[in-house]
Design a protein around this motif. Structure first.
Motif, short mmCIF file in Angstrom:
data_model
loop_
_atom_site.label_atom_id
_atom_site.label_comp_id
_atom_site.label_asym_id
_atom_site.label_seq_id
_atom_site.Cartn_x
_atom_site.Cartn_y
_atom_site.Cartn_z
N VAL A 1 85.79 46.28 1.61
CA VAL A 1 85.08 46.71 2.81
C VAL A 1 84.12 45.59 3.21
N ARG A 2 84.14 45.24 4.47
CA ARG A 2 83.19 44.24 4.97
C ARG A 2 81.87 44.92 5.25
N LEU A 3 80.81 44.32 4.74
CA LEU A 3 79.46 44.84 4.96
C LEU A 3 78.66 43.80 5.74
N PRO A 4 77.61 44.22 6.41
CA PRO A 4 76.80 43.29 7.22
C PRO A 4 76.29 42.11 6.41
N ASN A 5 76.06 41.01 7.11
CA ASN A 5 75.54 39.80 6.48
C ASN A 5 74.01 39.83 6.43
N VAL A 6 73.48 40.99 6.12
CA VAL A 6 72.03 41.20 6.06
C VAL A 6 71.60 41.21 4.60
N ASN A 7 70.64 40.37 4.26
CA ASN A 7 70.05 40.32 2.93
C ASN A 7 68.66 40.94 3.05
N ALA A 8 68.46 42.09 2.43
CA ALA A 8 67.19 42.81 2.57
C ALA A 8 66.00 41.98 2.11
N LEU A 9 66.17 41.16 1.08
CA LEU A 9 65.07 40.33 0.60
C LEU A 9 64.65 39.30 1.65
N VAL A 10 65.63 38.67 2.29
CA VAL A 10 65.33 37.70 3.35
C VAL A 10 64.64 38.40 4.52
N GLU A 11 65.13 39.58 4.87
CA GLU A 11 64.53 40.33 5.97
C GLU A 11 63.09 40.72 5.66
N MET A 12 62.82 41.12 4.43
CA MET A 12 61.45 41.50 4.06
C MET A 12 60.52 40.29 4.08
N MET A 13 61.03 39.11 3.67
CA MET A 13 60.21 37.90 3.75
C MET A 13 59.94 37.54 5.21
N ASP A 14 60.95 37.67 6.06
CA ASP A 14 60.75 37.41 7.49
C ASP A 14 59.75 38.40 8.09
N MET A 15 59.85 39.66 7.67
CA MET A 15 58.94 40.69 8.17
C MET A 15 57.50 40.35 7.77
N ARG A 16 57.31 39.94 6.54
CA ARG A 16 55.97 39.59 6.08
C ARG A 16 55.42 38.39 6.85
N ASP A 17 56.28 37.42 7.12
CA ASP A 17 55.87 36.25 7.90
C ASP A 17 55.47 36.66 9.31
N ALA A 18 56.25 37.55 9.92
CA ALA A 18 55.93 38.02 11.26
C ALA A 18 54.61 38.80 11.26
N GLN A 19 54.40 39.61 10.23
CA GLN A 19 53.15 40.37 10.12
C GLN A 19 51.95 39.44 10.00
N ARG A 20 52.10 38.40 9.20
CA ARG A 20 50.98 37.44 9.04
C ARG A 20 50.70 36.70 10.34
#
Length: 136
Positions: free
Chosen positions: A92-111
């Motif tokens: 099954v193909r799943l999205p190319n989303v890495n939750a860890l990368v997204e959380m780091m990006d989210m933290r950067d955006a929050q800062r």
């Protein structure tokens, strides 16, 4: 740069970071989704694009959120032959989303959002101090 310009530039930065956080939240929400059909394409991660534009009225550069672009990274594969979305080999193909990368990006955006908020609070404090000095 005067106080008003500082406030507008910081507000533009906050709007851009807020939009970036929305894109990241969309990525996280779709991290485990799969295509509803066999051999279909799952959700593709989106990446926020920031643009720097010169605002003639302000006389300063402001940041704006551009149209997000699709990430061209490969999809993840998971062996699940019982899944209706599986291919002939049972993957099954799943999205190319890495939750860890997204959380780091989210933290950067929050800062970045918080930094712009500090600029606004600092400009507001200086304006209030100026008004207090003029009253004396």
């Amino acid at each position: 740069m005067d106080f008003t310009t500082s406030l507008y530039v910081a507000a533009a930065g906050m709007r851009a970071q807020s939009g970036r956080m929305r894109v990241i939240a969309e990525n996280l929400a779709n991290a485990d989704s799969s295509s509803p059909v066999a051999n279909g394409q799952p959700y593709r991660r989106r990446i926020s694009v920031m643009n720097s534009e010169f605002d003639r009225q302000l006389g300063a550069n402001v940041v704006t959120l551009g149209k997000p672009v699709d990430d061209t990274a490969e999809f993840r594969l998971q062996y699940d032959p019982g899944n209706p979305s599986a291919d002939k080999q049972g993957y099954v193909r799943l999205p190319n989303v890495n939750a860890l990368v997204e959380m780091m990006d989210m933290r950067d955006a929050q800062r970045s959002y918080e930094a712009n908020m500090q600029v606004m609070e600092g400009a507001r404090a200086m304006l209030m101090r100026t008004v207090d000095l003029l009253r004396r």
